[in-house]
Design a protein around this motif. Structure first.
Motif, PDB file in Angstrom:
ATOM      1  N   UNK A 170       0.608  -1.249   0.492  1.00 39.81           N
ATOM      2  CA  UNK A 170      -0.022  -0.064   0.287  1.00 39.81           C
ATOM      3  C   UNK A 170       0.725   1.243   0.207  1.00 39.81           C
ATOM      4  N   UNK A 171       0.338   2.669  -0.572  1.00 40.18           N
ATOM      5  CA  UNK A 171       0.744   3.438  -0.754  1.00 40.18           C
ATOM      6  C   UNK A 171       0.606   4.299   1.004  1.00 40.18           C
ATOM      7  N   UNK A 172       1.238   4.336   1.826  1.00 41.53           N
ATOM      8  CA  UNK A 172       0.485   4.664   2.650  1.00 41.53           C
ATOM      9  C   UNK A 172       0.141   7.061   2.480  1.00 41.53           C
ATOM     10  N   UNK A 173      -1.431   6.882   2.978  1.00 42.58           N
ATOM     11  CA  UNK A 173      -2.329   8.434   3.326  1.00 42.58           C
ATOM     12  C   UNK A 173      -1.561   8.983   4.550  1.00 42.58           C
ATOM     13  N   UNK A 174      -1.290   9.799   4.835  1.00 37.76           N
ATOM     14  CA  UNK A 174      -1.904  10.818   6.080  1.00 37.76           C
ATOM     15  C   UNK A 174      -3.236   9.872   6.755  1.00 37.76           C
ATOM     16  N   UNK A 175      -3.988  10.333   5.581  1.00 38.98           N
ATOM     17  CA  UNK A 175      -5.503   9.447   6.256  1.00 38.98           C
ATOM     18  C   UNK A 175      -5.677   7.982   7.295  1.00 38.98           C
ATOM     19  N   UNK A 176      -4.994   7.477   6.456  1.00 38.59           N
ATOM     20  CA  UNK A 176      -3.857   5.819   7.112  1.00 38.59           C
ATOM     21  C   UNK A 176      -3.691   5.735   7.959  1.00 38.59           C
ATOM     22  N   UNK A 177      -2.468   6.134   8.114  1.00 44.39           N
ATOM     23  CA  UNK A 177      -1.386   6.742   9.021  1.00 44.39           C
ATOM     24  C   UNK A 177      -2.114   7.428  10.622  1.00 44.39           C
ATOM     25  N   UNK A 178      -3.141   7.966  10.162  1.00 41.92           N
ATOM     26  CA  UNK A 178      -2.911   8.617  10.920  1.00 41.92           C
ATOM     27  C   UNK A 178      -4.552   7.525  12.068  1.00 41.92           C
ATOM     28  N   UNK A 179      -5.514   6.666  11.186  1.00 45.41           N
ATOM     29  CA  UNK A 179      -6.373   6.010  11.610  1.00 45.41           C
ATOM     30  C   UNK A 179      -5.190   4.544  12.666  1.00 45.41           C
ATOM     31  N   UNK A 180      -4.767   3.842  11.315  1.00 42.70           N
ATOM     32  CA  UNK A 180      -3.785   2.768  11.984  1.00 42.70           C
ATOM     33  C   UNK A 180      -2.755   3.661  13.377  1.00 42.70           C
ATOM     34  N   UNK A 181      -2.352   4.766  13.495  1.00 40.24           N
ATOM     35  CA  UNK A 181      -2.333   4.784  14.787  1.00 40.24           C
ATOM     36  C   UNK A 181      -3.099   4.913  16.059  1.00 40.24           C
ATOM     37  N   UNK A 182      -4.339   5.778  15.892  1.00 39.10           N
ATOM     38  CA  UNK A 182      -5.524   5.301  16.244  1.00 39.10           C
ATOM     39  C   UNK A 182      -6.249   4.297  17.028  1.00 39.10           C
ATOM     40  N   UNK A 183      -5.511   3.104  16.195  1.00 36.90           N
ATOM     41  CA  UNK A 183      -5.493   1.591  15.887  1.00 36.90           C
ATOM     42  C   UNK A 183      -4.327   0.831  17.233  1.00 36.90           C
ATOM     43  N   UNK A 184      -3.208   1.670  17.752  1.00 34.30           N
ATOM     44  CA  UNK A 184      -2.130   1.436  18.792  1.00 34.30           C
ATOM     45  C   UNK A 184      -1.840   1.152  17.547  1.00 34.30           C
ATOM     46  N   UNK A 185      -1.561   1.194  16.446  1.00 32.71           N
ATOM     47  CA  UNK A 185      -0.632   0.988  15.413  1.00 32.71           C
ATOM     48  C   UNK A 185       0.441   2.023  14.655  1.00 32.71           C
ATOM     49  N   UNK A 186       1.380   3.054  14.747  1.00 38.77           N
ATOM     50  CA  UNK A 186       1.927   4.470  15.045  1.00 38.77           C
ATOM     51  C   UNK A 186       2.538   3.550  13.816  1.00 38.77           C
ATOM     52  N   UNK A 187       2.561   3.903  12.818  1.00 38.20           N
ATOM     53  CA  UNK A 187       3.587   4.083  11.272  1.00 38.20           C
ATOM     54  C   UNK A 187       4.596   4.726  11.090  1.00 38.20           C
ATOM     55  N   UNK A 188       4.338   5.557  11.731  1.00 34.52           N
ATOM     56  CA  UNK A 188       4.629   7.717  12.173  1.00 34.52           C
ATOM     57  C   UNK A 188       6.209   7.223  12.669  1.00 34.52           C
ATOM     58  N   UNK A 189       6.030   6.802  13.674  1.00 34.03           N
ATOM     59  CA  UNK A 189       7.117   6.824  14.647  1.00 34.03           C
ATOM     60  C   UNK A 189       8.350   6.168  14.350  1.00 34.03           C
ATOM     61  N   UNK A 190       9.942   6.710  14.485  1.00 28.51           N
ATOM     62  CA  UNK A 190      10.711   5.480  13.915  1.00 28.51           C
ATOM     63  C   UNK A 190      10.648   4.674  15.732  1.00 28.51           C
ATOM     64  N   UNK A 191      11.888   3.482  14.989  1.00 30.52           N
ATOM     65  CA  UNK A 191      12.012   2.844  16.361  1.00 30.52           C
ATOM     66  C   UNK A 191      12.979   1.839  16.080  1.00 30.52           C
ATOM     67  N   UNK A 192      13.978   2.434  16.814  1.00 31.42           N
ATOM     68  CA  UNK A 192      15.459   2.202  15.554  1.00 31.42           C
ATOM     69  C   UNK A 192      15.884   0.793  16.285  1.00 31.42           C
ATOM     70  N   UNK A 193      15.099   0.249  17.666  1.00 30.14           N
ATOM     71  CA  UNK A 193      15.677  -1.067  17.970  1.00 30.14           C
ATOM     72  C   UNK A 193      14.350  -2.532  17.150  1.00 30.14           C
ATOM     73  N   UNK A 194      13.761  -1.608  16.426  1.00 31.16           N
ATOM     74  CA  UNK A 194      13.474  -2.814  15.054  1.00 31.16           C
ATOM     75  C   UNK A 194      13.709  -2.366  13.889  1.00 31.16           C
ATOM     76  N   UNK A 195      14.551  -1.870  13.760  1.00 35.66           N
ATOM     77  CA  UNK A 195      15.272  -1.430  12.140  1.00 35.66           C
ATOM     78  C   UNK A 195      14.108  -0.943  11.925  1.00 35.66           C
ATOM     79  N   UNK A 196      13.289   0.177  12.663  1.00 31.44           N
ATOM     80  CA  UNK A 196      11.812   0.987  11.203  1.00 31.44           C
ATOM     81  C   UNK A 196      11.949   1.817  11.679  1.00 31.44           C
ATOM     82  N   UNK A 197      12.111   2.653  10.492  1.00 32.11           N
ATOM     83  CA  UNK A 197      12.552   4.268  10.144  1.00 32.11           C
ATOM     84  C   UNK A 197      11.460   5.430  10.809  1.00 32.11           C
ATOM     85  N   UNK A 198      10.024   4.609  10.626  1.00 29.68           N
ATOM     86  CA  UNK A 198       8.748   5.419  10.189  1.00 29.68           C
ATOM     87  C   UNK A 198       8.505   5.952   8.669  1.00 29.68           C
TER      88      UNK A 198
END
Length: 125
Positions: free
Chosen positions: A45-73
């Motif tokens: 999927x191509x990330x959209x602002x709406x989807x990123x806000x939705x998934x964050x509200x569901x408890x999965x924040x894909x915007x924030x980097x998590x270096x310990x998981x090698x995840x850039x955000x």
């Protein structure tokens, strides 16, 4: 499923979703159907602002980097392998992100019909 058998929803060889950032259950760039992947990260999927806000509200924040998981955000416009159930929830909430059919696993067709995939197909040209 071996690499030679990886097909997309178009019945063609699966193409990479994103190598930067590296996505997929195995972080190899591909949204594959992998038995060990209970989350089913099979939709490119191509990330959209709406989807990123939705998934964050569901408890999965894909915007924030998590270096310990090698995840850039992620940012809008990034491609990412999303879970089939989360994409379906987002569609129900009218905020599903566009799909890249060439990079979406054929197995997705068991839960998302071809017409829906075509309706959400990202403009990749």
């Amino acid at each position: 499923m071996s690499d030679s058998e990886d097909l997309n929803v178009l019945g063609e060889p699966l193409t990479p979703c994103s190598l930067d950032p590296e996505t997929g259950y195995e972080r190899d760039g591909y949204c594959r159907d992998i038995l060990a992947d209970a989350g089913r990260h099979e939709i490119c999927a191509v990330m959209t602002e709406e989807f990123l806000a939705y998934t964050a509200a569901q408890g999965n924040d894909l915007r924030s980097a998590q270096p310990e998981l090698n995840f850039p955000g992620l940012d809008p416009g990034d491609r990412w392998c999303v879970c089939v159930p989360r994409w379906l929830e987002a569609e129900e909430a009218d905020c599903a992100p566009p799909i890249v059919p060439e990079a979406t696993a054929k197995s997705v067709l068991t839960h998302v019909c071809r017409d829906t995939i075509e309706a959400y197909a990202a403009d990749t040209e």
